[in-house]
Write a protein that holds these residues in place. Structure first.
Motif, PDB file in Angstrom:
ATOM      1  N   ASN A  81       0.613  -1.403   0.245  1.00  0.00           N
ATOM      2  CA  ASN A  81       0.107   0.026   0.146  1.00  0.00           C
ATOM      3  C   ASN A  81       0.878   1.253  -0.011  1.00  0.00           C
ATOM      4  N   GLY A  82       2.073   1.279   0.657  1.00  0.00           N
ATOM      5  CA  GLY A  82       2.737   2.477   0.565  1.00  0.00           C
ATOM      6  C   GLY A  82       3.238   2.733  -0.688  1.00  0.00           C
ATOM      7  N   HIS A 138       7.244  -2.966   0.747  1.00  0.00           N
ATOM      8  CA  HIS A 138       6.661  -3.529   2.103  1.00  0.00           C
ATOM      9  C   HIS A 138       8.090  -3.700   3.020  1.00  0.00           C
ATOM     10  N   ALA A 141       9.670  -0.517   4.012  1.00  0.00           N
ATOM     11  CA  ALA A 141       8.806   0.277   4.907  1.00  0.00           C
ATOM     12  C   ALA A 141       8.854  -0.095   6.301  1.00  0.00           C
ATOM     13  N   GLU A 145      10.359   1.583   9.840  1.00  0.00           N
ATOM     14  CA  GLU A 145       9.578   1.664  11.058  1.00  0.00           C
ATOM     15  C   GLU A 145      10.227   1.212  11.958  1.00  0.00           C
ATOM     16  N   ASP A 204       7.257  -8.137  10.883  1.00  0.00           N
ATOM     17  CA  ASP A 204       6.331  -7.046  10.615  1.00  0.00           C
ATOM     18  C   ASP A 204       5.222  -7.099  11.614  1.00  0.00           C
ATOM     19  N   ARG A 294      -1.674   4.722   7.767  1.00  0.00           N
ATOM     20  CA  ARG A 294      -0.208   4.312   8.253  1.00  0.00           C
ATOM     21  C   ARG A 294       0.733   4.574   7.374  1.00  0.00           C
ATOM     22  N   TRP A 295       0.884   4.258   6.022  1.00  0.00           N
ATOM     23  CA  TRP A 295       1.893   4.522   5.164  1.00  0.00           C
ATOM     24  C   TRP A 295       2.025   5.678   4.718  1.00  0.00           C
ATOM     25  N   TRP A 298       3.918   7.552   7.380  1.00  0.00           N
ATOM     26  CA  TRP A 298       5.170   7.084   7.303  1.00  0.00           C
ATOM     27  C   TRP A 298       5.892   8.065   6.227  1.00  0.00           C
TER      28      TRP A 298
END
Length: 327
Positions: A81-82, A138, A141, A145, A204, A294-295, A298
């Protein structure tokens, strides 16, 4: 008069809930070697008819897959999704329509080090190489985090080096000392753990709990021109996801092996024998707002996006998913 109307009523009834004949009836896509995608499962289970899939090749990169969809080389693609948010920020006219992968206690990405490695924390990763299948998705990212939560400054984060390593070579690269951390998932993770000599630094799921991580996208133009096809594609894929969520592991594995055997691509079906779960956190792949927010947060922290540049509500829709059209 009633007799004259009957054929029209029959025609209207038959077309309800399916793609109209004037819309796209064939969907071009990229697959994955030795794996079965949810649209492929949907087609085999009969959920996708009358639509048909046209396989044009394979990919191991989510960003490449959605780029292919955005540029019209394929009709749909899937990615983290990011990565979708970044492509939208670059003005790509795409929209996420359904979640298709994620992480849970059975299906997750782990960041592994050698058993005797001195690496114990985020700070120990400064100056180290972390091998993953692709950048900007993914694995990277989640790594960023972890580093942020570990207290690293932006300058220190830049000293941690994510590097691209083909998934089948990642374990070997770790054991030979070419990288200090290997990102592993699925059969590659399970086989590496079976051989021993490695341990997880983090996963994750440790950071986020169970979550859906990636979505299939269509272009806005495709959706506008093919609303019936779009609905049929999403409904069928959602039903296929739910099928794996409500059937036993043995049934799913058997079906995947059957599909791989029937499509004659000279593949090894061993990997699907290690399938454990869909990883999708919601029934039928309904997209939850946090899965994009969330992304976005970020990427804003990273400086890749300006505040408000991309809004979660504009990045996805559940309008075509029968399991969550109102979410």
């Amino acid at each position: 008069m009633i007799k004259r109307l009957l054929p029209l009523l029959v025609l209207l009834t038959a077309s309800c809930g399916t793609a109209q004949a004037s819309e796209a009836q064939e969907l071009r896509y990229q697959g994955s070697v030795g794996a079965v995608t949810f649209p492929e499962l949907a087609e085999d289970l009969g959920y996708l008819a009358p639509l048909k899939l046209k396989w044009i090749g394979n990919t191991i990169s989510g960003p490449q897959d959605i780029q292919a969809a955005a540029t019209g080389q394929t009709d749909f693609g899937g990615a983290f999704n990011g990565a979708i948010v970044k492509l939208i920020a670059a003005k790509a006219p795409i929209k996420a329509v359904i979640s298709y992968y994620g992480s849970d206690k059975n299906s997750y990405q782990g960041y592994f080090v050698l058993a005797d490695s001195p690496i114990k924390s985020a700070r120990d990763l400064i100056g180290k190489k972390i091998g993953m299948n692709t950048l900007g998705a993914h694995a990277e990212a989640v790594l960023k985090e972890y580093l942020k939560r570990g207290g690293l400054t932006p300058a220190e984060v830049k000293q941690v080096e994510p590097v691209v390593v083909p998934p089948v070579n990642t374990e070997q690269s770790l054991r030979q000392g070419q990288i200090e951390v290997a990102v592993l998932g699925g059969i590659l993770r399970d086989k590496a753990l079976e051989r021993g000599g490695i341990r997880p630094l983090f996963t994750d799921v440790d950071l986020f709990g169970e979550f859906s991580a990636g979505s299939y996208v269509l272009t806005k133009q495709f959706i506008e021109r093919n609303p019936g096809t779009t609905r049929k594609f999403v409904e069928a894929t959602a039903k296929a996801i739910q099928w794996t969520q409500t059937h036993s592991r043995d049934e799913v594995v058997a079906k995947f092996k059957e599909i791989i055997a029937k499509r004659h691509r000279s593949e090894d079906a061993t990997a699907v024998g290690f399938w454990k779960s869909s990883g999708v956190a919601t029934p039928g792949g309904v997209i939850a707002p946090l899965e994009f927010q969330r992304w976005i947060d970020w990427l804003e922290r990273e400086g890749s996006l300006t505040h408000g540049q991309v809004k979660a509500a504009d990045a996805y829709t559940n309008a075509y998913n029968p399991f969550g059209a109102n979410r």
